[in-house]
Design a protein around this motif. Structure first.
Motif, PDB file in Angstrom:
ATOM      1  N   ARG A  96       4.518  -3.043  -6.055  1.00  0.00           N
ATOM      2  CA  ARG A  96       4.749  -1.605  -6.275  1.00  0.00           C
ATOM      3  C   ARG A  96       3.500  -0.779  -5.964  1.00  0.00           C
ATOM      4  NH1 ARG A  96       8.830  -1.665 -11.442  1.00  0.00           N
ATOM      5  NH2 ARG A  96      10.199  -3.205 -10.531  1.00  0.00           N
ATOM      6  N   VAL A  97       2.951  -1.037  -4.803  1.00  0.00           N
ATOM      7  CA  VAL A  97       1.764  -0.335  -4.325  1.00  0.00           C
ATOM      8  C   VAL A  97       2.259   0.969  -3.702  1.00  0.00           C
ATOM      9  CG1 VAL A  97      -0.192  -0.482  -2.760  1.00  0.00           C
ATOM     10  CG2 VAL A  97       0.579  -2.514  -3.973  1.00  0.00           C
ATOM     11  N   CYS A  98       2.197   2.057  -4.462  1.00  0.00           N
ATOM     12  CA  CYS A  98       2.876   3.274  -4.030  1.00  0.00           C
ATOM     13  C   CYS A  98       2.072   4.557  -4.246  1.00  0.00           C
ATOM     14  CB  CYS A  98       4.218   3.380  -4.737  1.00  0.00           C
ATOM     15  SG  CYS A  98       4.076   3.410  -6.526  1.00  0.00           S
ATOM     16  N   ARG A  99       0.822   4.461  -4.610  1.00  0.00           N
ATOM     17  CA  ARG A  99      -0.007   5.642  -4.853  1.00  0.00           C
ATOM     18  C   ARG A  99      -1.136   5.692  -3.831  1.00  0.00           C
ATOM     19  NH1 ARG A  99      -2.790   5.531  -9.357  1.00  0.00           N
ATOM     20  NH2 ARG A  99      -2.603   7.751  -9.694  1.00  0.00           N
ATOM     21  N   LEU A 100      -1.193   6.772  -3.061  1.00  0.00           N
ATOM     22  CA  LEU A 100      -2.259   6.935  -2.073  1.00  0.00           C
ATOM     23  C   LEU A 100      -3.522   7.377  -2.808  1.00  0.00           C
ATOM     24  CD1 LEU A 100      -3.096   7.066   0.938  1.00  0.00           C
ATOM     25  CD2 LEU A 100      -2.422   9.485   0.880  1.00  0.00           C
ATOM     26  N   VAL A 101      -4.553   6.545  -2.783  1.00  0.00           N
ATOM     27  CA  VAL A 101      -5.768   6.865  -3.536  1.00  0.00           C
ATOM     28  C   VAL A 101      -6.983   7.145  -2.658  1.00  0.00           C
ATOM     29  CG1 VAL A 101      -5.037   5.743  -5.680  1.00  0.00           C
ATOM     30  CG2 VAL A 101      -6.248   4.402  -3.937  1.00  0.00           C
ATOM     31  N   TRP A 102      -6.876   6.831  -1.349  1.00  0.00           N
ATOM     32  CA  TRP A 102      -7.984   7.112  -0.427  1.00  0.00           C
ATOM     33  C   TRP A 102      -7.457   7.042   0.993  1.00  0.00           C
ATOM     34  CZ3 TRP A 102      -9.933   4.367   3.654  1.00  0.00           C
ATOM     35  CH2 TRP A 102     -11.138   4.829   4.206  1.00  0.00           C
ATOM     36  N   TRP A 123      -8.576   8.515  -9.608  1.00  0.00           N
ATOM     37  CA  TRP A 123      -7.500   7.764  -8.973  1.00  0.00           C
ATOM     38  C   TRP A 123      -6.219   8.601  -8.890  1.00  0.00           C
ATOM     39  CZ3 TRP A 123      -7.441   2.227  -7.703  1.00  0.00           C
ATOM     40  CH2 TRP A 123      -8.700   1.621  -7.826  1.00  0.00           C
ATOM     41  N   VAL A 124      -6.378   9.866  -8.554  1.00  0.00           N
ATOM     42  CA  VAL A 124      -5.240  10.763  -8.407  1.00  0.00           C
ATOM     43  C   VAL A 124      -4.415  10.306  -7.204  1.00  0.00           C
ATOM     44  CG1 VAL A 124      -4.608  13.154  -7.823  1.00  0.00           C
ATOM     45  CG2 VAL A 124      -6.496  12.693  -9.405  1.00  0.00           C
ATOM     46  N   ASP A 125      -3.102  10.386  -7.309  1.00  0.00           N
ATOM     47  CA  ASP A 125      -2.237  10.087  -6.169  1.00  0.00           C
ATOM     48  C   ASP A 125      -2.345  11.248  -5.194  1.00  0.00           C
ATOM     49  OD1 ASP A 125      -0.265   9.513  -4.327  1.00  0.00           O
ATOM     50  OD2 ASP A 125       1.352   9.338  -5.796  1.00  0.00           O
ATOM     51  N   LEU A 126      -3.020  11.045  -4.085  1.00  0.00           N
ATOM     52  CA  LEU A 126      -3.295  12.113  -3.128  1.00  0.00           C
ATOM     53  C   LEU A 126      -2.036  12.608  -2.426  1.00  0.00           C
ATOM     54  CD1 LEU A 126      -6.548  10.539  -1.651  1.00  0.00           C
ATOM     55  CD2 LEU A 126      -6.361  12.302  -3.428  1.00  0.00           C
ATOM     56  N   ALA A 127      -0.957  11.856  -2.506  1.00  0.00           N
ATOM     57  CA  ALA A 127       0.310  12.246  -1.881  1.00  0.00           C
ATOM     58  C   ALA A 127       1.335  12.692  -2.912  1.00  0.00           C
ATOM     59  CB  ALA A 127       0.860  11.091  -1.066  1.00  0.00           C
ATOM     60  N   GLU A 128       0.904  12.900  -4.128  1.00  0.00           N
ATOM     61  CA  GLU A 128       1.842  13.185  -5.218  1.00  0.00           C
ATOM     62  C   GLU A 128       2.786  14.343  -4.910  1.00  0.00           C
ATOM     63  OE1 GLU A 128       1.790  13.600 -10.048  1.00  0.00           O
ATOM     64  OE2 GLU A 128      -0.033  14.040  -8.947  1.00  0.00           O
ATOM     65  N   ARG A 129       2.278  15.397  -4.303  1.00  0.00           N
ATOM     66  CA  ARG A 129       3.108  16.581  -4.061  1.00  0.00           C
ATOM     67  C   ARG A 129       3.787  16.563  -2.692  1.00  0.00           C
ATOM     68  NH1 ARG A 129       0.849  22.010  -5.788  1.00  0.00           N
ATOM     69  NH2 ARG A 129       3.074  22.331  -5.803  1.00  0.00           N
ATOM     70  N   TRP A 130       3.484  15.593  -1.858  1.00  0.00           N
ATOM     71  CA  TRP A 130       4.051  15.569  -0.507  1.00  0.00           C
ATOM     72  C   TRP A 130       5.565  15.494  -0.503  1.00  0.00           C
ATOM     73  CZ3 TRP A 130       0.706  11.635   2.715  1.00  0.00           C
ATOM     74  CH2 TRP A 130      -0.610  12.109   2.795  1.00  0.00           C
ATOM     75  N   PHE A 131       6.149  14.885  -1.508  1.00  0.00           N
ATOM     76  CA  PHE A 131       7.584  14.630  -1.502  1.00  0.00           C
ATOM     77  C   PHE A 131       8.350  15.484  -2.509  1.00  0.00           C
ATOM     78  CE2 PHE A 131       5.246  10.919  -0.020  1.00  0.00           C
ATOM     79  CZ  PHE A 131       5.700  10.884   1.286  1.00  0.00           C
ATOM     80  N   GLU A 132       7.691  16.493  -3.080  1.00  0.00           N
ATOM     81  CA  GLU A 132       8.389  17.458  -3.916  1.00  0.00           C
ATOM     82  C   GLU A 132       9.178  18.373  -2.990  1.00  0.00           C
ATOM     83  OE1 GLU A 132       5.517  19.420  -6.375  1.00  0.00           O
ATOM     84  OE2 GLU A 132       5.072  17.591  -7.487  1.00  0.00           O
ATOM     85  N   PRO A 133      10.318  18.912  -3.445  1.00  0.00           N
ATOM     86  CA  PRO A 133      11.183  19.693  -2.555  1.00  0.00           C
ATOM     87  C   PRO A 133      10.468  20.796  -1.775  1.00  0.00           C
ATOM     88  CG  PRO A 133      12.271  19.314  -4.636  1.00  0.00           C
ATOM     89  CD  PRO A 133      10.855  18.778  -4.770  1.00  0.00           C
ATOM     90  N   GLU A 134       9.558  21.526  -2.390  1.00  0.00           N
ATOM     91  CA  GLU A 134       8.908  22.631  -1.681  1.00  0.00           C
ATOM     92  C   GLU A 134       7.859  22.166  -0.676  1.00  0.00           C
ATOM     93  OE1 GLU A 134       6.705  22.288  -5.665  1.00  0.00           O
ATOM     94  OE2 GLU A 134       8.740  22.058  -4.948  1.00  0.00           O
ATOM     95  N   HIS A 135       7.448  20.895  -0.739  1.00  0.00           N
ATOM     96  CA  HIS A 135       6.430  20.375   0.178  1.00  0.00           C
ATOM     97  C   HIS A 135       6.982  19.331   1.141  1.00  0.00           C
ATOM     98  CE1 HIS A 135       3.283  22.329  -2.119  1.00  0.00           C
ATOM     99  NE2 HIS A 135       3.868  21.875  -3.204  1.00  0.00           N
TER     100      HIS A 135
END
Length: 127
Positions: free
Chosen positions: A46-52, A88-100
Motif C-alpha cells: 500500500r505504497v500510495c503517498r508521494l513524499v518526494w 512526510w506530507v503527501d505531496l499529491a494529496e490534493r491532486w485527486f480532489e474534484p476541484e484539482h
C-alpha cells in the motif's frame, strides 16, 4: 521539438515502507499507486503517498538518479525525504480532489492509516 519531463519519485505507505521509481507521467503514476492498479510491491505494501520527487528533461539523468537512490541505504533515503518534506506530507494529496482532478481521473486515494484503539485490549469473558 517538444521536451518531456521525467520524474524520479519516492512513495511511502502509512507505515513508511518506501518505493522509488521514475516516470514521464507523474500524476498518472501516483494515481496508479494510490488505487492499487500496479500489481506487486506497491499494491502489496500500500505504497500510495508521494513524499518526494524531482524533475529533469533528460531521461538518462532520471534513470541514473533512480538507480542511485535505489542503491542508497534506507537511512539515506529517509534523510532525503526529511530534508525536503520533514512532516512526510503527501505531496499529491490534493491532486485527486474534484476541484484539482483532471477529468480522466476518478476519485482515488489510499485512505488514512488505521485508527488504533488507545485503550489496552481486554480479554472478554463473564466475571
Amino acid at each position: 521539438m517538444m521536451h518531456r519531463t521525467y520524474h524520479v519519485y519516492i512513495m511511502s505507505s502509512w507505515t513508511r515502507v518506501l518505493y522509488t521509481g521514475m516516470t514521464s507521467a507523474l500524476q498518472s503514476r501516483v494515481y496508479q499507486h494510490r488505487t492499487g492498479a500496479l500489481p506487486g510491491f506497491s499494491s502489496r505494501y500500500r505504497v500510495c503517498r508521494l513524499v518526494w520527487f524531482e524533475a529533469t528533461n533528460d531521461v538518462l539523468v532520471a534513470i541514473h538518479r533512480e538507480k542511485q537512490i535505489k542503491s542508497w541505504s534506507r537511512r539515506k533515503r529517509i534523510a532525503l525525504i526529511e530534508h525536503y518534506n520533514p512532516e512526510w506530507v503527501d505531496l499529491a494529496e490534493r491532486w485527486f480532489e474534484p476541484e484539482h482532478r483532471p477529468r480522466q481521473f476518478p476519485s482515488g486515494g489510499c485512505g488514512r492509516p488505521p485508527v488504533r484503539d488507545p485503550s489496552p485490549s481486554r480479554a472478554s469473558g463473564s466475571g
